[in-house]
Each structure stands twice: as structure tokens, then as C-alpha cells.
Write an enzyme that holds these catalytic residues in place. Structure first.
Site, PDB file in Angstrom:
ATOM      1  N   ARG A 189      10.348 -14.978  -4.368  1.00 59.25           N
ATOM      2  CA  ARG A 189      11.595 -14.196  -4.475  1.00 59.25           C
ATOM      3  C   ARG A 189      12.643 -14.868  -5.358  1.00 59.25           C
ATOM      4  O   ARG A 189      13.375 -14.172  -6.081  1.00 59.25           O
ATOM      5  CB  ARG A 189      12.133 -13.870  -3.073  1.00 59.25           C
ATOM      6  CG  ARG A 189      11.360 -12.728  -2.435  1.00 59.25           C
ATOM      7  CD  ARG A 189      11.746 -12.427  -1.000  1.00 59.25           C
ATOM      8  NE  ARG A 189      10.964 -11.300  -0.493  1.00 59.25           N
ATOM      9  CZ  ARG A 189      10.695 -11.073   0.784  1.00 59.25           C
ATOM     10  NH1 ARG A 189      11.156 -11.907   1.709  1.00 59.25           N
ATOM     11  NH2 ARG A 189       9.988 -10.043   1.153  1.00 59.25           N
ATOM     12  N   PHE A 238       1.330  -0.210  -6.905  1.00 58.12           N
ATOM     13  CA  PHE A 238       2.457  -0.865  -7.600  1.00 58.12           C
ATOM     14  C   PHE A 238       2.151  -2.335  -7.899  1.00 58.12           C
ATOM     15  O   PHE A 238       3.027  -3.203  -7.768  1.00 58.12           O
ATOM     16  CB  PHE A 238       3.751  -0.786  -6.769  1.00 58.12           C
ATOM     17  CG  PHE A 238       4.187   0.595  -6.380  1.00 58.12           C
ATOM     18  CD1 PHE A 238       3.808   1.704  -7.115  1.00 58.12           C
ATOM     19  CD2 PHE A 238       5.000   0.789  -5.263  1.00 58.12           C
ATOM     20  CE1 PHE A 238       4.233   2.976  -6.764  1.00 58.12           C
ATOM     21  CE2 PHE A 238       5.432   2.061  -4.901  1.00 58.12           C
ATOM     22  CZ  PHE A 238       5.043   3.159  -5.643  1.00 58.12           C
ATOM     23  N   ASN A 263       1.373   3.487   2.088  1.00 53.29           N
ATOM     24  CA  ASN A 263       2.121   3.678   3.330  1.00 53.29           C
ATOM     25  C   ASN A 263       2.524   2.371   3.999  1.00 53.29           C
ATOM     26  O   ASN A 263       2.865   2.344   5.181  1.00 53.29           O
ATOM     27  CB  ASN A 263       1.305   4.537   4.307  1.00 53.29           C
ATOM     28  CG  ASN A 263       1.132   5.951   3.782  1.00 53.29           C
ATOM     29  OD1 ASN A 263       2.113   6.598   3.404  1.00 53.29           O
ATOM     30  ND2 ASN A 263      -0.098   6.416   3.700  1.00 53.29           N
ATOM     31  N   ILE A 304      31.120  -1.185 -21.161  1.00 59.46           N
ATOM     32  CA  ILE A 304      31.824  -1.808 -22.288  1.00 59.46           C
ATOM     33  C   ILE A 304      31.321  -1.236 -23.616  1.00 59.46           C
ATOM     34  O   ILE A 304      32.095  -1.013 -24.551  1.00 59.46           O
ATOM     35  CB  ILE A 304      31.679  -3.346 -22.229  1.00 59.46           C
ATOM     36  CG1 ILE A 304      32.513  -3.888 -21.056  1.00 59.46           C
ATOM     37  CG2 ILE A 304      32.096  -4.001 -23.547  1.00 59.46           C
ATOM     38  CD1 ILE A 304      32.326  -5.360 -20.756  1.00 59.46           C
ATOM     39  N   ASP A 313       8.388 -16.175   0.077  1.00 58.25           N
ATOM     40  CA  ASP A 313       9.457 -17.185   0.148  1.00 58.25           C
ATOM     41  C   ASP A 313       9.547 -17.961  -1.155  1.00 58.25           C
ATOM     42  O   ASP A 313      10.628 -18.365  -1.592  1.00 58.25           O
ATOM     43  CB  ASP A 313       9.193 -18.179   1.290  1.00 58.25           C
ATOM     44  CG  ASP A 313       9.384 -17.545   2.662  1.00 58.25           C
ATOM     45  OD1 ASP A 313       9.938 -16.436   2.741  1.00 58.25           O
ATOM     46  OD2 ASP A 313       8.961 -18.173   3.657  1.00 58.25           O
ATOM     47  N   GLU A 354       9.431  -6.979  -4.422  1.00 60.16           N
ATOM     48  CA  GLU A 354       9.295  -8.206  -3.610  1.00 60.16           C
ATOM     49  C   GLU A 354      10.223  -8.152  -2.387  1.00 60.16           C
ATOM     50  O   GLU A 354      10.801  -9.152  -1.977  1.00 60.16           O
ATOM     51  CB  GLU A 354       9.481  -9.464  -4.449  1.00 60.16           C
ATOM     52  CG  GLU A 354       8.293  -9.627  -5.386  1.00 60.16           C
ATOM     53  CD  GLU A 354       8.129 -10.993  -5.984  1.00 60.16           C
ATOM     54  OE1 GLU A 354       8.423 -11.985  -5.319  1.00 60.16           O
ATOM     55  OE2 GLU A 354       7.680 -11.051  -7.147  1.00 60.16           O
ATOM     56  N   GLY A 355      10.316  -6.942  -1.836  1.00 59.45           N
ATOM     57  CA  GLY A 355      11.169  -6.689  -0.686  1.00 59.45           C
ATOM     58  C   GLY A 355      12.473  -6.075  -1.133  1.00 59.45           C
ATOM     59  O   GLY A 355      13.217  -6.683  -1.914  1.00 59.45           O
ATOM     60  N   THR A 356      12.743  -4.848  -0.662  1.00 58.99           N
ATOM     61  CA  THR A 356      14.009  -4.206  -1.018  1.00 58.99           C
ATOM     62  C   THR A 356      15.174  -5.081  -0.543  1.00 58.99           C
ATOM     63  O   THR A 356      14.996  -5.941   0.336  1.00 58.99           O
ATOM     64  CB  THR A 356      14.155  -2.836  -0.330  1.00 58.99           C
ATOM     65  OG1 THR A 356      14.165  -3.072   1.098  1.00 58.99           O
ATOM     66  CG2 THR A 356      13.011  -1.894  -0.684  1.00 58.99           C
ATOM     67  N   GLU A 405       0.855  -1.193   0.000  1.00 58.52           N
ATOM     68  CA  GLU A 405       0.000   0.000   0.000  1.00 58.52           C
ATOM     69  C   GLU A 405       0.887   1.237   0.000  1.00 58.52           C
ATOM     70  O   GLU A 405       2.091   1.150   0.283  1.00 58.52           O
ATOM     71  CB  GLU A 405      -0.917   0.000   1.228  1.00 58.52           C
ATOM     72  CG  GLU A 405      -1.841  -1.205   1.241  1.00 58.52           C
ATOM     73  CD  GLU A 405      -2.818  -1.192   2.401  1.00 58.52           C
ATOM     74  OE1 GLU A 405      -2.830  -0.209   3.198  1.00 58.52           O
ATOM     75  OE2 GLU A 405      -3.575  -2.174   2.525  1.00 58.52           O
TER      76      GLU A 405
HETATM   77  N1  COS Z   1       7.515 -17.559   7.040  1.00 60.51           N
HETATM   78  C1  COS Z   1       6.750 -17.831   8.099  1.00 60.51           C
HETATM   79  N2  COS Z   1       6.438 -16.920   9.053  1.00 60.51           N
HETATM   80  C2  COS Z   1       6.936 -15.684   8.897  1.00 60.51           C
HETATM   81  C3  COS Z   1       7.749 -15.323   7.805  1.00 60.51           C
HETATM   82  C4  COS Z   1       8.039 -16.321   6.865  1.00 60.51           C
HETATM   83  N3  COS Z   1       8.797 -16.060   5.803  1.00 60.51           N
HETATM   84  N4  COS Z   1       8.102 -14.031   7.939  1.00 60.51           N
HETATM   85  C5  COS Z   1       7.532 -13.577   9.057  1.00 60.51           C
HETATM   86  N5  COS Z   1       6.826 -14.593   9.638  1.00 60.51           N
HETATM   87  C6  COS Z   1       6.052 -14.536  10.878  1.00 60.51           C
HETATM   88  C7  COS Z   1       6.961 -14.242  12.053  1.00 60.51           C
HETATM   89  O1  COS Z   1       7.510 -15.446  12.570  1.00 60.51           O
HETATM   90  C8  COS Z   1       6.012 -13.586  13.019  1.00 60.51           C
HETATM   91  O2  COS Z   1       5.262 -14.578  13.666  1.00 60.51           O
HETATM   92  P1  COS Z   1       4.818 -14.375  15.201  1.00 60.51           P
HETATM   93  O3  COS Z   1       3.856 -13.232  15.196  1.00 60.51           O
HETATM   94  O4  COS Z   1       4.216 -15.693  15.548  1.00 60.51           O
HETATM   95  O5  COS Z   1       6.080 -14.075  15.951  1.00 60.51           O
HETATM   96  C9  COS Z   1       5.079 -12.827  12.108  1.00 60.51           C
HETATM   97  O6  COS Z   1       5.166 -13.435  10.817  1.00 60.51           O
HETATM   98  C10 COS Z   1       5.461 -11.379  11.987  1.00 60.51           C
HETATM   99  O7  COS Z   1       6.797 -11.339  11.569  1.00 60.51           O
HETATM  100  P2  COS Z   1       7.782 -10.132  11.869  1.00 60.51           P
HETATM  101  O8  COS Z   1       7.661  -9.746  13.304  1.00 60.51           O
HETATM  102  O9  COS Z   1       9.138 -10.474  11.337  1.00 60.51           O
HETATM  103  O10 COS Z   1       7.080  -9.016  10.983  1.00 60.51           O
HETATM  104  P3  COS Z   1       7.502  -7.534  10.677  1.00 60.51           P
HETATM  105  O11 COS Z   1       6.270  -6.730  10.670  1.00 60.51           O
HETATM  106  O12 COS Z   1       8.663  -7.117  11.504  1.00 60.51           O
HETATM  107  O13 COS Z   1       7.979  -7.596   9.114  1.00 60.51           O
HETATM  108  C11 COS Z   1       9.198  -8.196   7.179  1.00 60.51           C
HETATM  109  C12 COS Z   1       8.684  -8.603   8.560  1.00 60.51           C
HETATM  110  C13 COS Z   1       9.968  -6.899   7.181  1.00 60.51           C
HETATM  111  C14 COS Z   1      10.128  -9.319   6.763  1.00 60.51           C
HETATM  112  C15 COS Z   1       7.998  -8.126   6.208  1.00 60.51           C
HETATM  113  O14 COS Z   1       7.177  -7.016   6.534  1.00 60.51           O
HETATM  114  C16 COS Z   1       8.432  -8.028   4.767  1.00 60.51           C
HETATM  115  O15 COS Z   1       8.747  -9.044   4.145  1.00 60.51           O
HETATM  116  N6  COS Z   1       8.416  -6.818   4.211  1.00 60.51           N
HETATM  117  C17 COS Z   1       8.657  -6.623   2.811  1.00 60.51           C
HETATM  118  C18 COS Z   1       7.388  -6.795   2.073  1.00 60.51           C
HETATM  119  C19 COS Z   1       7.627  -7.050   0.653  1.00 60.51           C
HETATM  120  O16 COS Z   1       8.405  -7.893   0.264  1.00 60.51           O
HETATM  121  N7  COS Z   1       6.902  -6.325  -0.155  1.00 60.51           N
HETATM  122  C20 COS Z   1       7.017  -6.450  -1.566  1.00 60.51           C
HETATM  123  C21 COS Z   1       5.707  -6.334  -2.182  1.00 60.51           C
HETATM  124  S1  COS Z   1       4.933  -7.798  -2.447  1.00 60.51           S
HETATM  125  S2  COS Z   1       5.422  -8.132  -4.290  1.00 60.51           S
END
Ligand code: COS
Length: 380
Positions: free
Chosen positions: A242, A155, A128, A337, A239, A363-365, A126
């Protein structure tokens, strides 16, 4: 180099290469220039079955894994990383359904997606809530047999060209990311609208748009998994997807390298081809080593994921981080080049540098990838 592929995998790579050579490369420059969506290539992807790579055979797909999807994505991206996204982003949009959808939902949507009758997209980001995906605000409120969605996702790849979007929305604002839920939203549901279309630096053949929900009614039967599972489904989707970005980046890097070698062999300065100069050979050597390292990490990561192993988030992030950094470096060096000609739009190389940049961002910076990797080693 033998990557221990099966005969079927080799045949799939050959097919993707033929599609890339015959249908993607010839139209890449035009779609890049005009920023138009390659519907004619989508038709070929559909006819050749490439949309169904990761869809189980039961639902009309090829029943293959992340490795095969990466191989196809890499081959196509050698010709154009932007056009490839029509296919790769459709896989991204399908992953939540594949991972957590029920059988009825899979029966309803997967056969048509596998056949390329329509495309899918993935709605997480989104305005924000980018890196901080858990801060999303799009709201879904249960009303009888429906959920009513309000908000907007930005996006969105395949935005405005996809028929089906997997959308993550807040169902319980008190529970943060654990109060989010995933939905299958069709573009013909009442209250669904396509908003702003983005004009981008690179991957200009890919459609990127905002999708908007104004009292958009989504049947409860289109909820994926349970309420509260949305963020988890999104993370598990990333997962799996990416490595697809890594494959796209790798394809772009290989495409740039191939052009750079060809150019260096034909461009003459100081009375000889510049390829005979050590300055150029050292650049090519570093590019080749980086590409092959990224390729080895990607294939190993994909095999690791397909085997159902643990720690996939770490490896998925590693492959994406590595390949996208390589793509940026290699395309930049390839432009070097080509020299002054490389900077001009008459030559195909500057497009690859523009296309590479997004792989470090979406898909995540790569900062987020580093956070995921680092955290995986230190968390208890
Ligand atoms: N597999 C399984 N569980 C996962 C996970 C994964 N890959 N990543 C996070 N979790 C779980 C955590 O274990 C946590 O569980 P609990 O609440 O039981 O502890 C929960 O999800 C929240 O995880 P976390 O505290 O790490 O979340 P945050 O809000 O800190 O954010 C990031 C985690 C930064 C990794 C996430 O927001 C992210 O991937 N951001 C980028 C988003 C992105 O890629 N956007 C691109 C657009 S989509 S094309």
C-alpha cells in the site's frame, strides 16, 4: 528539503528520475491514448535493475526496502502513474514470495523477476470479493502432487502481461478466510487463461485483466506457506504494497503540481501571469502543503515498515489513504488552474486527474483503509 537519504538512495532516485525523463514521459500520452502496454519501457526498467529493488541480493536484486521502492515509484509516477504500474505491480506480485516463500521457490523465480525477464501479478480480488476479500470463491483442491484450481480473479494488474501470478484460493471452504492458501501460478500452467481485458478511465498504460483457472494444475511445490495461510499472506502483502500506491499517488500529485506552477507562470490574464493572482497562489499553497504532508507520512511509514516495527497495517493504510486523497485533490485543483485548457486532452493535466482516481480505490478502497486504521486503535 533534506529527507535524510543516504548517498545510495539519492543515486537510486537520480536513476529513476533519468529513466522517467528519458523513457517514461515521452511515451506516456501515446500509451494513455491507445491503452497499450509499454513493453519498451519495461525493457529499460529491466536493464537498469529497477525490477529488483526489493529482491534480496542473494537472488539477484538490490536488496533494498519499501522506502527505496516508494522512492522509485514516486519518481516514475511523476512521469506516468500507469506505466509505473508494470514495475509496482510486479513488486506486489513478488511480495507473497518474499514474505512466505521457501528458498527453493525464491531461487526458482526471484532472479528472473529481479532481472525483469518476466513480470509478476497478484490475484486476490474476485467479481464478488472486492473489499470483502475473505469472501473469495476460487477453489484449490489437492490431487496428488498438484492442486487443481477453478475460478477467476478480476482487475488483475499486469494481467496477461505477467508470467507469474500469486493467487489466493480456497482450500477449506468451511474455514472462511482461514481456509485460503497462496499459490505461485505460471501463465503456462495447463488450465490458466487470460479473460477480459479492461478498458479503463485512467492508468491506461497498465494492463488490467481477468485471469481464469479451468482445472488449472499447480504443483504442490508452488504453494506458498501452509494451507490456511493465504489470507494472512495477502494482508501482509498489502501492508507492504500500500505504501507503493501512496508513492504512485504522490508522484502523480507532484507531477500535476509542477505542471500547474509552470502553466500559472506563463498563462496571462488581466495583463499579467495568473501566478501573480492570490486566488492561484492560495491554491498552489494548499496543494504544496498537502503534497509535503503526504510525502512525510509516506517516507516515515516506509522507514517504519523497513525497521520491522509493529502496527504496520495501520501506517501502511494511513499513507495510502492520505496520499491518494491528496492526489485526487491536487490533480483536480491543477485542472482548475489550467481552466478550460485543462479539460482538453491536448494538455497533459486531465490524464493525471484520471490516473489519480484509481489510487483511492485499489489495493483497498479508502473506506477500507479507514476501517483498518480505526480498527487498529480499538481492537483489544
Ligand atoms: N496483518 C496480519 N493479520 C491480519 C491483517 C494484517 N494486516 N489483517 C487482518 N489480519 C488477520 C486478523 O487479525 C484476523 O485474524 P484472526 O482470524 O486470527 O482473528 C484475520 O486476518 C481476519 O481478519 P479480519 O477479521 O479483519 O478480516 P475481514 O474479513 O473482516 O477483512 C479487511 C479485513 C476488510 C481489512 C480485508 O478484507 C481487506 O483488506 N480488504 C480489502 C482487500 C483489498 O485491499 N483488495 C485490493 C485488491 S488486492 S490489489
Amino acid at each position: 528539503m533534506d529527507y535524510l537519504f543516504t548517498e545510495d538512495q539519492k543515486a537510486l532516485v537520480d536513476l529513476a528520475r533519468k529513466v522517467a525523463d528519458d523513457h517514461v514521459r515521452p511515451v506516456a500520452a501515446r500509451h494513455d491514448r491507445d491503452g497499450t502496454f509499454p513493453w519498451e519501457v519495461v525493457k529499460v526498467f529491466a536493464e537498469t535493475g529497477l525490477f529488483g529493488v526489493v529482491v534480496p541480493e542473494l537472488y539477484g536484486g538490490l536488496g533494498l526496502g519499501v522506502l527505496e521502492l516508494a522512492l522509485v515509484t514516486e519518481e516514475l509516477s511523476k512521469a506516468c502513474g500507469g506505466i509505473t504500474l508494470a514495475l509496482a505491480a510486479s513488486a506486489l506480485g513478488m511480495f507473497p514470495l518474499l514474505l512466505s516463500g521457501n528458498d527453493e521457490q525464491k531461487q526458482r523465480y526471484l532472479p528472473d523477476l529481479a532481472a525483469g525477464k518476466y513480470l509478476a501479478g497478484f490475484g486476490l480480488t474476485e467479481a464478488n470479493a472486492g473489499s470483502d476479500a475473505g469472501a473469495m470463491r476460487t477453489r484449490a483442491v489437492r490431487e496428488g502432487d498438484d492442486y487443481v484450481l477453478n475460478g477467476a480473479k478480476v482487475f488483475i494488474t499486469n494481467g496477461g502481461t505477467a508470467h507469474l501470478y500469486t493467487v489466493i484460493a480456497v482450500t477449506d471452504p468451511k474455514r472462511g478466510s482461514r481456509g485460503t492458501t497462496a499459490f505461485l501460478v505460471q501463465d503456462d500452467f495447463p488450465g490458466f487463461k487470460v479473460g477480459k481485458h479492461e478498458d479503463k478511465m485512467g492508468i491506461r498504460a497498465s494492463a488490467t485483466a481477468e485471469i481464469v483457472f479451468e482445472d488449472c494444475r499447480v504443483p504442490a511445490a508452488n504453494r506458498i506457506g501452509r494451507e490456511g495461510e493465504g489470507f494472512l499472506i495477502a494482508m501482509k502483502t498489502l501492508d507492504k504494497s500500500r505504501p507503493g500506491v501512496a508513492a504512485q499517488a504522490l508522484g502523480i500529485a507532484q507531477g500535476a503540481f509542477d505542471l500547474a506552477v509552470e502553466y500559472a507562470k506563463t498563462r496571462r490574464q488581466f495583463g499579467k501571469p495568473i501566478a501573480s493572482l492570490q486566488a492561484i497562489q492560495f491554491l498552489l499553497a494548499d496543494m504544496a502543503v498537502a503534497i509535503e504532508s503526504a510525502r512525510a507520512l509516506l517516507y516515515q511509514t516506509a522507514r517504519h515498515i523497513d525497521a520491522g516495527n509493529k502496527d504496520v497495517a495501520r501506517w501502511s493504510a494511513m499513507s495510502k489513504l492520505c496520499a491518494s486523497e491528496v492526489a485526487m485533490q491536487v490533480t483536480t485543483d491543477a485542472v482548475q488552474i489550467f481552466g478550460g485548457y485543462g479539460y482538453m486532452r491536448d494538455y497533459p493535466i486531465e490524464k493525471l486527474m484520471r490516473d489519480a482516481k484509481i489510487t483511492q480505490i485499489y489495493e483497498g478502497t479508502n473506506q477500507i483503509q479507514r476501517a483498518v486504521i480505526g480498527n487498529s486503535y480499538v481492537k483489544g
